[in-house]
Scaffold this motif. Sequence first.
Motif, PDB file in Angstrom:
ATOM      1  N   LYS A   1       0.857  -1.190   0.000  1.00 11.52           N
ATOM      2  CA  LYS A   1       0.000   0.000   0.000  1.00 11.52           C
ATOM      3  C   LYS A   1       0.893   1.239   0.000  1.00 11.52           C
ATOM      4  CE  LYS A   1      -2.750   3.291   0.324  1.00 11.52           C
ATOM      5  NZ  LYS A   1      -3.078   4.094   1.447  1.00 11.52           N
TER       6      LYS A   1
ATOM      7  N   GLY B   1      -4.495   8.356  -3.482  1.00 11.64           N
ATOM      8  CA  GLY B   1      -4.643   9.522  -4.364  1.00 11.64           C
ATOM      9  C   GLY B   1      -4.498  10.841  -3.629  1.00 11.64           C
TER      10      GLY B   1
ATOM     11  N   ASP C   1     -15.556  11.741  -3.578  1.00 13.15           N
ATOM     12  CA  ASP C   1     -14.847  10.463  -3.488  1.00 13.15           C
ATOM     13  C   ASP C   1     -14.566   9.876  -4.879  1.00 13.15           C
ATOM     14  OD1 ASP C   1     -14.440  10.344  -0.774  1.00 13.15           O
ATOM     15  OD2 ASP C   1     -16.226   9.138  -0.362  1.00 13.15           O
TER      16      ASP C   1
ATOM     17  N   GLY D   1     -11.567  11.462  -6.065  1.00 14.52           N
ATOM     18  CA  GLY D   1     -10.418  10.858  -5.380  1.00 14.52           C
ATOM     19  C   GLY D   1     -10.022   9.529  -6.011  1.00 14.52           C
ATOM     20  N   MET D   2     -11.004   8.720  -6.347  1.00 11.24           N
ATOM     21  CA  MET D   2     -10.689   7.418  -6.956  1.00 11.24           C
ATOM     22  C   MET D   2     -10.011   7.605  -8.315  1.00 11.24           C
ATOM     23  SD  MET D   2     -13.779   4.890  -5.858  1.00 11.24           S
ATOM     24  CE  MET D   2     -15.153   6.008  -5.653  1.00 11.24           C
TER      25      MET D   2
ATOM     26  N   PHE E   1     -15.097   4.894   1.038  1.00 12.64           N
ATOM     27  CA  PHE E   1     -14.023   3.994   1.479  1.00 12.64           C
ATOM     28  C   PHE E   1     -12.676   4.669   1.248  1.00 12.64           C
ATOM     29  CE2 PHE E   1     -17.412   0.863   0.548  1.00 12.64           C
ATOM     30  CZ  PHE E   1     -17.441   0.221   1.775  1.00 12.64           C
ATOM     31  N   SER E   2     -11.605   4.034   1.743  1.00 13.37           N
ATOM     32  CA  SER E   2     -10.254   4.575   1.567  1.00 13.37           C
ATOM     33  C   SER E   2      -9.422   3.570   0.769  1.00 13.37           C
ATOM     34  CB  SER E   2      -9.603   4.764   2.939  1.00 13.37           C
ATOM     35  OG  SER E   2      -9.379   3.482   3.499  1.00 13.37           O
TER      36      SER E   2
ATOM     37  N   ASP F   1      -6.686   2.458   1.997  1.00 10.06           N
ATOM     38  CA  ASP F   1      -6.258   1.461   3.002  1.00 10.06           C
ATOM     39  C   ASP F   1      -7.271   0.308   3.023  1.00 10.06           C
ATOM     40  OD1 ASP F   1      -3.958   2.704   3.747  1.00 10.06           O
ATOM     41  OD2 ASP F   1      -4.599   3.243   5.772  1.00 10.06           O
TER      42      ASP F   1
END
Length: 245
Positions: free
Chosen positions: A17, A60, A80, A83-84, A146-147, A149
Amino acid sequence: MSSPSKDPRPFKRAILKLSGEALREPGSTDNISPEIVDRIALEIKEAVATGLELGIVVGGGNFWRGASASARGMDRATADYVGMLATVMNALALEGALEHHGVSCRVQSAIEMKNVAEPFIRRKAERQLEDGKVVIFAAGTGSPFFSTDTTSALRASEMGVDVILKATQVDGVYNADPRKDPNAVRYETVTFQECLTKRLSVMDATAFSLCMDNHIPIIIFDLGPAGNLSHALRGLPIGTLVHGE
Ligand code: UDP
């Protein structure tokens, strides 16, 4: 402190990660540093040459974080998705550098983007890992709230990996914040349960509980010093190992 009997090292298959910030030169306004991406690719090349099967989940945050944009008034789900998409740019930069160094690599995206990446198909990703290709999982889980991680915990569970290697800017898990408390002590190993009772921060709660429920150990280490990444990828002692009972 716990015994390291649940140590997954040496491991055969891992998820790395990388946070988005890991690709940025500290203090620079460039979101991605080609030099840093190149260094990361070279250290990955060294490790996969030893037979390691490697999946990578990249964040990101060097471009965008949904929660911050939402705090400033943007609809959270839309923020989000932005972000993705940011994670896809990082994935492509990493893929380019890996291929440049002769490492066979595929980007699989959780949001379909056929011109630049394959769609995420679990069984195909497994075959690619078995064939020695590095698989970069882009676009997070494909779902807002979600993240990355959590994406790493999810893909790690799906791919049956031995460990998640979480590259950060600190060299492990401490009993207090080392930036505020000079007496803070780093754990070499710590159990999931200890993290919960001592409120130690390892990953967000969703990611953490996925790892705990699916018995996936996590190694937290500092990506900063040159050589640390290849050290972690080769299963040499580094950072903090978080493991089950
Ligand atoms: N994101 C999301 N769903 C996911 C993964 C990520 O909505 O499954 C969005 C979220 O807005 C997040 C952003 O993508 O803030 C970037 O990911 P993250 O913050 O995890 O990146 P990192 O901090 O690791 O660079």
